[in-house]
Design an enzyme around this catalytic site. Structure first.
Site, PDB file in Angstrom:
ATOM      1  N   LEU A 128     -14.167 -22.579  51.302  1.00 17.44           N
ATOM      2  CA  LEU A 128     -14.956 -23.089  50.188  1.00 17.44           C
ATOM      3  C   LEU A 128     -15.427 -21.888  49.380  1.00 17.44           C
ATOM      4  O   LEU A 128     -15.739 -20.832  49.947  1.00 17.44           O
ATOM      5  CB  LEU A 128     -16.178 -23.876  50.667  1.00 17.44           C
ATOM      6  CG  LEU A 128     -15.951 -25.213  51.381  1.00 17.44           C
ATOM      7  CD1 LEU A 128     -17.307 -25.792  51.821  1.00 17.44           C
ATOM      8  CD2 LEU A 128     -15.224 -26.208  50.481  1.00 17.44           C
ATOM      9  N   ASP A 129     -15.497 -22.024  48.053  1.00 16.51           N
ATOM     10  CA  ASP A 129     -16.056 -20.959  47.237  1.00 16.51           C
ATOM     11  C   ASP A 129     -17.501 -20.696  47.642  1.00 16.51           C
ATOM     12  O   ASP A 129     -18.189 -21.583  48.149  1.00 16.51           O
ATOM     13  CB  ASP A 129     -16.023 -21.351  45.752  1.00 16.51           C
ATOM     14  CG  ASP A 129     -14.620 -21.343  45.176  1.00 16.51           C
ATOM     15  OD1 ASP A 129     -13.734 -20.726  45.785  1.00 16.51           O
ATOM     16  OD2 ASP A 129     -14.425 -21.953  44.102  1.00 16.51           O
ATOM     17  N   ARG A 130     -17.958 -19.484  47.381  1.00 15.17           N
ATOM     18  CA  ARG A 130     -19.316 -19.097  47.766  1.00 15.17           C
ATOM     19  C   ARG A 130     -20.363 -20.067  47.205  1.00 15.17           C
ATOM     20  O   ARG A 130     -21.297 -20.472  47.903  1.00 15.17           O
ATOM     21  CB  ARG A 130     -19.613 -17.669  47.276  1.00 15.17           C
ATOM     22  CG  ARG A 130     -21.012 -17.179  47.638  1.00 15.17           C
ATOM     23  CD  ARG A 130     -21.254 -15.769  47.116  1.00 15.17           C
ATOM     24  NE  ARG A 130     -21.248 -15.717  45.669  1.00 15.17           N
ATOM     25  CZ  ARG A 130     -22.302 -16.013  44.900  1.00 15.17           C
ATOM     26  NH1 ARG A 130     -23.445 -16.405  45.460  1.00 15.17           N
ATOM     27  NH2 ARG A 130     -22.228 -15.915  43.591  1.00 15.17           N
TER      28      ARG A 130
END
Length: 328
Positions: A144-146
């Site tokens: 998942l993106d930050r």
């Protein structure tokens, strides 16, 4: 670190984890001063700011420094090398949503990266798992993106890691995200079928719609509309980097708070690098992070063979954002 182009060499004194942007010079820009060229490629830059950026971090493809008065030539590539961040703080709590002998499902907070990067080491999901469980810690099965909050699936051991990663890679996982976007979509449901590829210029992580790109398909359903905003559920049929953000931006409904694919494109991201998340920047973005949440995974359990449906409730900051937007 990967080079932007084969000829580029990281200049002496630059950190290995520097943030690199590249701008090929198209024929129509040939003969332009370098500061004016950079101003034309990065929205909202003043000429003074563009000149200071050139002075601080502009290089030729072979690593030599550049000046604001340099004249750009057709076919060359202008490279900007920005220093990396110091590791920022992050919420390190990882609530467990589900666990059994095969897997562990976590509710990842926004702002916490999954893996180490140029800016993060200790404040990452992988580091926190090692701290808590030791060398035989759960293995992260996807990314998942930050800034994306929500459901993150981990395997208990190598065997189950392989099975879960196979399910992700072969689209045996039904993924659903929730997002708050600008504008009220006209249709209740729709499919965005738009190939994507790495952007031809600018930030090296940037993606863009392109006919010669890889297939990318996103299905959306409008959950609610109010005051010029929409709450969507999103089902990606493919798994391209930044797919949901790129697709929604391309149809004119960028995700609230998106620093890369919002109305100003990459300019807020560059401003964030230099000055941090200032009140004025948050006001322009509409939120302090992109309003995207990994909500649901539905798949066949690798051991039982039964359908398993896992959910992470919409993150509290996005609940508050939607309430604020809809009660103006």
């Amino acid at each position: 670190m990967r080079s932007i182009e084969p000829a580029f060499r990281l200049p002496p004194g630059c950190a290995e984890n520097s943030i690199i942007l590249s701008f090929p010079v198209a024929p129509e820009f040939a003969g332009m001063r370098l500061d004016l060229f950079i101003q034309s490629r990065i929205p909202r830059l003043s000429r003074t700011r563009a000149a200071s950026i050139v002075k601080a971090c502009a290089y030729r493809g072979d690593g030599r420094r550049r000046r604001a008065s340099d004249i750009v030539q057709s076919g060359e590539t202008v490279v900007l090398v920005r220093p990396p961040f110091e590791e920022p703080s992050a919420v390190r709590e990882l609530p467990i949503l589900y666990e059994d002998e095969a897997m562990l499902a976590l509710d990842k907070p926004a702002g916490l990266p999954v893996h180490p990067s140029a800016s993060y080491h200790r404040n990452t999901v992988s580091f926190i798992l090692r701290e808590k469980y030791g060398p035989d810690c759960p293995r992260i099965a996807h990314r998942l993106d930050r800034e994306t909050s929500g459901l993150l699936l981990c395997a208990r051991d190598l065997e189950h890691e392989r099975k879960l990663k196979y399910a992700f890679e072969n689209r045996h996982m039904q993924k659903t995200y929730l997002a708050i976007v600008r504008g009220e979509l006209a249709q209740d449901t729709g499919v965005i079928d738009m190939p994507m590829a790495r952007a031809s210029e600018g930030l090296h992580i940037l993606m863009e719609p392109r006919k010669d790109g890889l297939p990318a398909v996103t299905e959306y359903h409008v959950q609610a509309r109010s005051n010029g905003y929409s709450l969507l559920s999103l089902s990606p049929h493919t798994g391209r980097q930044h797919q949901l953000r790129v697709h929604l931006s391309a149809i004119g409904h960028p995700i609230m708070g998106d620093k890369l694919y919002g109305p100003e494109r990459v300019a807020p991201f560059l401003e964030y690098i230099e000055t941090g998340l200032t009140p004025s920047l948050i006001e322009r973005l509409g939120h302090d992070r992109h309003a995207l949440h990994a909500h649901r995974l539905e798949f066949i359990h690798p051991n039982s063979g039964q359908t398993l449906r896992l959910e992470a409730p919409l993150a509290h900051d996005l609940v508050l954002l939607w309430q604020r937007l809809t009660h103006v």
